[in-house]
Design an enzyme around this catalytic site. Structure first.
Site, PDB file in Angstrom:
ATOM      1  N   ASP A   1      -0.029 -20.176  17.392  1.00 53.27           N
ATOM      2  CA  ASP A   1       1.879 -20.064  16.052  1.00 53.27           C
ATOM      3  C   ASP A   1       2.391 -20.910  15.683  1.00 53.27           C
ATOM      4  O   ASP A   1       3.761 -20.834  14.768  1.00 53.27           O
ATOM      5  CB  ASP A   1       2.436 -18.394  16.680  1.00 53.27           C
ATOM      6  CG  ASP A   1       3.513 -18.209  16.389  1.00 53.27           C
ATOM      7  OD1 ASP A   1       4.537 -17.820  15.306  1.00 53.27           O
ATOM      8  OD2 ASP A   1       4.871 -17.556  17.230  1.00 53.27           O
TER       9      ASP A   1
ATOM     10  N   HIS B   1       7.423 -23.073   7.185  1.00 50.11           N
ATOM     11  CA  HIS B   1       8.275 -23.046   6.699  1.00 50.11           C
ATOM     12  C   HIS B   1       8.979 -24.976   6.795  1.00 50.11           C
ATOM     13  O   HIS B   1      10.239 -24.879   6.312  1.00 50.11           O
ATOM     14  CB  HIS B   1       8.624 -21.820   6.252  1.00 50.11           C
ATOM     15  CG  HIS B   1       9.788 -21.682   7.778  1.00 50.11           C
ATOM     16  ND1 HIS B   1       8.329 -21.137   8.672  1.00 50.11           N
ATOM     17  CD2 HIS B   1      10.718 -21.666   8.698  1.00 50.11           C
ATOM     18  CE1 HIS B   1       9.136 -21.019   9.878  1.00 50.11           C
ATOM     19  NE2 HIS B   1      10.424 -21.390  10.106  1.00 50.11           N
TER      20      HIS B   1
ATOM     21  N   HIS C   1       3.569 -25.559  12.743  1.00 48.22           N
ATOM     22  CA  HIS C   1       4.792 -26.414  13.034  1.00 48.22           C
ATOM     23  C   HIS C   1       4.568 -27.662  13.748  1.00 48.22           C
ATOM     24  O   HIS C   1       5.434 -28.801  12.708  1.00 48.22           O
ATOM     25  CB  HIS C   1       5.810 -25.274  12.734  1.00 48.22           C
ATOM     26  CG  HIS C   1       5.978 -24.253  12.351  1.00 48.22           C
ATOM     27  ND1 HIS C   1       6.019 -24.075  11.403  1.00 48.22           N
ATOM     28  CD2 HIS C   1       6.054 -23.137  13.125  1.00 48.22           C
ATOM     29  CE1 HIS C   1       6.082 -22.354  10.828  1.00 48.22           C
ATOM     30  NE2 HIS C   1       6.451 -22.099  12.014  1.00 48.22           N
TER      31      HIS C   1
ATOM     32  N   LYS D   1       1.125 -18.962   6.400  1.00 48.70           N
ATOM     33  CA  LYS D   1       0.100 -19.386   8.156  1.00 48.70           C
ATOM     34  C   LYS D   1       0.603 -17.967   8.926  1.00 48.70           C
ATOM     35  O   LYS D   1       0.654 -17.651   8.841  1.00 48.70           O
ATOM     36  CB  LYS D   1       1.719 -20.405   8.542  1.00 48.70           C
ATOM     37  CG  LYS D   1       2.535 -20.068   9.097  1.00 48.70           C
ATOM     38  CD  LYS D   1       3.117 -20.849  10.344  1.00 48.70           C
ATOM     39  CE  LYS D   1       3.193 -20.316  12.164  1.00 48.70           C
ATOM     40  NZ  LYS D   1       3.199 -18.671  12.288  1.00 48.70           N
TER      41      LYS D   1
ATOM     42  N   ARG E   1       0.822  -1.245   0.080  1.00 45.51           N
ATOM     43  CA  ARG E   1      -0.183  -0.184  -0.085  1.00 45.51           C
ATOM     44  C   ARG E   1       1.144   1.715   0.156  1.00 45.51           C
ATOM     45  O   ARG E   1       0.463   2.288  -0.728  1.00 45.51           O
ATOM     46  CB  ARG E   1      -1.077   0.012   1.075  1.00 45.51           C
ATOM     47  CG  ARG E   1      -1.762  -1.121   1.862  1.00 45.51           C
ATOM     48  CD  ARG E   1      -3.097  -0.996   2.722  1.00 45.51           C
ATOM     49  NE  ARG E   1      -4.471  -0.768   2.807  1.00 45.51           N
ATOM     50  CZ  ARG E   1      -4.999  -1.314   2.880  1.00 45.51           C
ATOM     51  NH1 ARG E   1      -4.532  -2.356   3.781  1.00 45.51           N
ATOM     52  NH2 ARG E   1      -6.046  -0.874   2.644  1.00 45.51           N
TER      53      ARG E   1
ATOM     54  N   GLU F   1      12.482 -21.368  22.004  1.00 46.39           N
ATOM     55  CA  GLU F   1      13.154 -21.009  20.864  1.00 46.39           C
ATOM     56  C   GLU F   1      13.611 -19.335  22.130  1.00 46.39           C
ATOM     57  O   GLU F   1      12.954 -19.511  23.253  1.00 46.39           O
ATOM     58  CB  GLU F   1      12.493 -19.401  20.162  1.00 46.39           C
ATOM     59  CG  GLU F   1      11.810 -20.490  19.000  1.00 46.39           C
ATOM     60  CD  GLU F   1      10.424 -19.937  18.193  1.00 46.39           C
ATOM     61  OE1 GLU F   1      11.747 -18.584  17.525  1.00 46.39           O
ATOM     62  OE2 GLU F   1       9.371 -19.560  18.493  1.00 46.39           O
TER      63      GLU F   1
HETATM   64  O1  LIG Z   1      12.425 -22.481  13.504  1.00 45.46           O
HETATM   65  P1  LIG Z   1      12.404 -20.604  13.077  1.00 45.46           P
HETATM   66  O2  LIG Z   1      12.292 -21.601  11.595  1.00 45.46           O
HETATM   67  O3  LIG Z   1      13.063 -19.750  13.216  1.00 45.46           O
HETATM   68  O4  LIG Z   1      10.965 -20.533  12.799  1.00 45.46           O
HETATM   69  C1  LIG Z   1      10.288 -20.250  13.787  1.00 45.46           C
HETATM   70  C2  LIG Z   1       9.481 -19.049  13.686  1.00 45.46           C
HETATM   71  O5  LIG Z   1       8.624 -19.584  13.081  1.00 45.46           O
HETATM   72  C3  LIG Z   1       7.168 -18.319  12.657  1.00 45.46           C
HETATM   73  O6  LIG Z   1       5.882 -19.319  11.788  1.00 45.46           O
HETATM   74  C4  LIG Z   1       7.045 -18.012  14.028  1.00 45.46           C
HETATM   75  O7  LIG Z   1       5.574 -16.542  13.433  1.00 45.46           O
HETATM   76  C5  LIG Z   1       7.808 -16.908  14.953  1.00 45.46           C
HETATM   77  O8  LIG Z   1       6.941 -17.387  15.729  1.00 45.46           O
HETATM   78  C6  LIG Z   1       9.075 -17.833  15.245  1.00 45.46           C
HETATM   79  O9  LIG Z   1       9.872 -18.104  15.612  1.00 45.46           O
END
Ligand SMILES: O=P(O)(O)OC[C@H]1O[C@@H](O)[C@H](O)[C@@H](O)[C@@H]1O
Length: 459
Positions: A223, A166, A228, A136, A48, A204
């Site tokens: 999240d 991912h 994941h 996502k 935008r 994390e």
């Molecule tokens: O394990 P990776 O590749 O660092 O991905 C973790 C991240 O994945 C994302 O999808 C989340 O929104 C984040 O909060 C998270 O930190």
């Protein structure tokens, strides 16, 4: 993956081009792909905000990193920016007209705006070869995911839809397939006769990193676990697929998810939630989650979530799969632990057999470890615990590079199919409800700690 030839060169249109996802993950992923994999693609950025082509090129060059090489230099030189509102059909038409090849529309937008963009696309004449890429979380609950799927199938066929997770592009997650199905020694003991429990632990050390606008709405359960962790589970628990093509692999993953539900149908007894209070992670001081900019303290968003599920199949019935994710923990450590049952019988007189075998699959850092018992050096009657560790080489593409490779070559194998996306919501919804209704206390843990105290520690 096959290289894309020049005459079918797709145009990757990133909607939400000035967002954090684009600069932090998409452009570096694309850069890896173009630099090392001979991928032909035109890039269009769109948002935008007002920006000229040179400013956009500068952003792309910075995000792509040093030493671009000639292919990436050409991509940066040719990329353009189109200012457009992704929720306005007329502006989307204009954006599509700017594409020189088959458009690949990457909606790097929040779930609410992505849904609006899909509604706007329904009023646009999309070319038959258009591809749609969705980030996502896919929707915000099961009802919305279903509605979004219904809408999307009116736009493009399912095999032209890429729902990104991912983790399916992480080399260590892909390695679960190789580890299981290229080795008789492991696969033959992966069932409820031999396995006592599986833990998928996504710890994390990062805190909120300025993402309150999104994260405070989502929380750790949506999240990380709804997406994941459940997709990792689908790779760990699937039946051997007969091939790695999109249909076989995704059928296998979807079958696992269909069989998965909260442990003993008890969302209260099988889940925990918590959020961090002020503390120190490494050498960084973090404020309490509720004091982070943009957080609504009354919302009760969790930064740590744990849910135990069961996979109701002949192979896995009765085996708890514990999924856990947390932010601002002591260290980054994302891994899977498969804990085996005790030996059926230990010969009388053999001592020291106090631990059961474990396979530790490191997703990040990349390491594989087997913990088992061997005879001690001096005493043939006593076993000792040893660890056999293999350091895995990192993948040559970052996860988003792998995801984009699939998208740009038209191979949906590593993207989430519509039915699987719905199943992941179905699995977590009882927990979301129990939490929303206050049936599970919101615990606290100090940033930089190992999370809230637990009565079970598999690591
Ligand atoms: O394990 P990776 O590749 O660092 O991905 C973790 C991240 O994945 C994302 O999808 C989340 O929104 C984040 O909060 C998270 O930190």
């Amino acid at each position: 993956m096959a290289a894309v030839t020049r005459n079918e060169r797709p145009t990757l249109v990133i909607l939400g081009a000035l967002g954090d996802l684009t600069t932090r993950l998409l452009i570096p992923g694309l850069a890896g792909l173009v630099r090392g994999h001979d991928t032909q693609v035109e890039l269009l950025g769109s948002g935008r905000e007002e920006l000229d082509d040179d400013q956009w090129r500068e952003r792309v060059a910075q995000a792509a990193g040093p030493d671009p090489g000639s292919a990436l230099e050409a991509l940066i030189r040719d990329t353009r920016y189109v200012q457009a509102d992704a929720t306005d059909p007329a502006e989307l038409e204009r954006l599509l007209a700017a594409c020189s090849g088959p458009p690949v529309l990457y909606l790097a937008l929040s779930p609410a705006v992505a849904a609006q963009a899909c509604r706007a696309l329904a009023e646009v004449a999309l070319p038959a070869d258009a591809r749609l890429v969705m980030e996502k979380p896919f929707g915000t609950d099961l009802a919305e995911a279903k509605e979004l799927n219904r809408l999307i199938t009116t736009l493009v066929p399912e095999d032209q839809v890429y729902r990104v997770d991912h983790y399916l592009g992480m080399s260590t997650v892909l390695n679960i397939i190789g580890l299981r199905f290229a080795n008789r020694v492991l696969e033959s003991v992966l069932d409820s006769d031999h396995v006592a429990g599986v833990d998928i632990l996504l710890d994390e050390s990062l805190g909120l990193e300025g993402r309150a606008g999104y994260y405070d709405q989502a929380g750790a359960l949506v999240d990380m676990l709804q997406s994941h962790a459940l997709h990792v589970l689908s790779f760990l628990a699937m039946e051997p697929p007969s091939s790695l093509d999109a249909q076989d692999l995704r059928d296998g993953a979807a079958a696992v998810l269909r069989a998965t539900r909260v442990w003993q149908n008890d969302p209260v007894g099988s889940s925990r939630r918590a959020r961090y209070t002020a503390g120190t992670v490494g050498d960084r001081s973090l404020p309490s989650y509720v004091d982070e900019d943009g957080v609504d303290p009354d919302r009760g968003t969790e930064t740590f979530a744990e849910v135990t599920v069961e996979v109701n199949t002949w192979r896995w019935a009765g085996v708890p799969f514990r999924l856990r994710a947390g932010k601002a923990l002591r260290r980054l450590d994302k891994h899977v632990v498969i804990t085996f049952r005790e030996p059926k019988w230990v010969p009388e007189g053999l001592l020291g057999c106090t631990h059961t075998d474990r396979v530790h699959i490191g997703l990040d850092p990349e390491v594989l470890r087997l913990d088992f018992n061997v005879n001690g050096p001096a005493d043939p009657r006593t076993v000792e615990r040893v660890q056999m560790t293999v350091q895995l080489a990192p993948g040559d593409l970052p996860p988003y590079g792998q995801v984009l490779a699939g998208v740009l070559t038209g191979n949906p194998t590593l993207s989430v199919r519509g039915d699987a996306a719905e199943q992941t919501w179905r699995i977590v919804e009882p927990v979301l409800r129990a939490w929303r209704d206050g049936h599970v206390p919101l615990q606290e843990y100090v940033a930089g700690s190992d999370g809230p105290a637990s009565d079970r520690s598999p690591e």
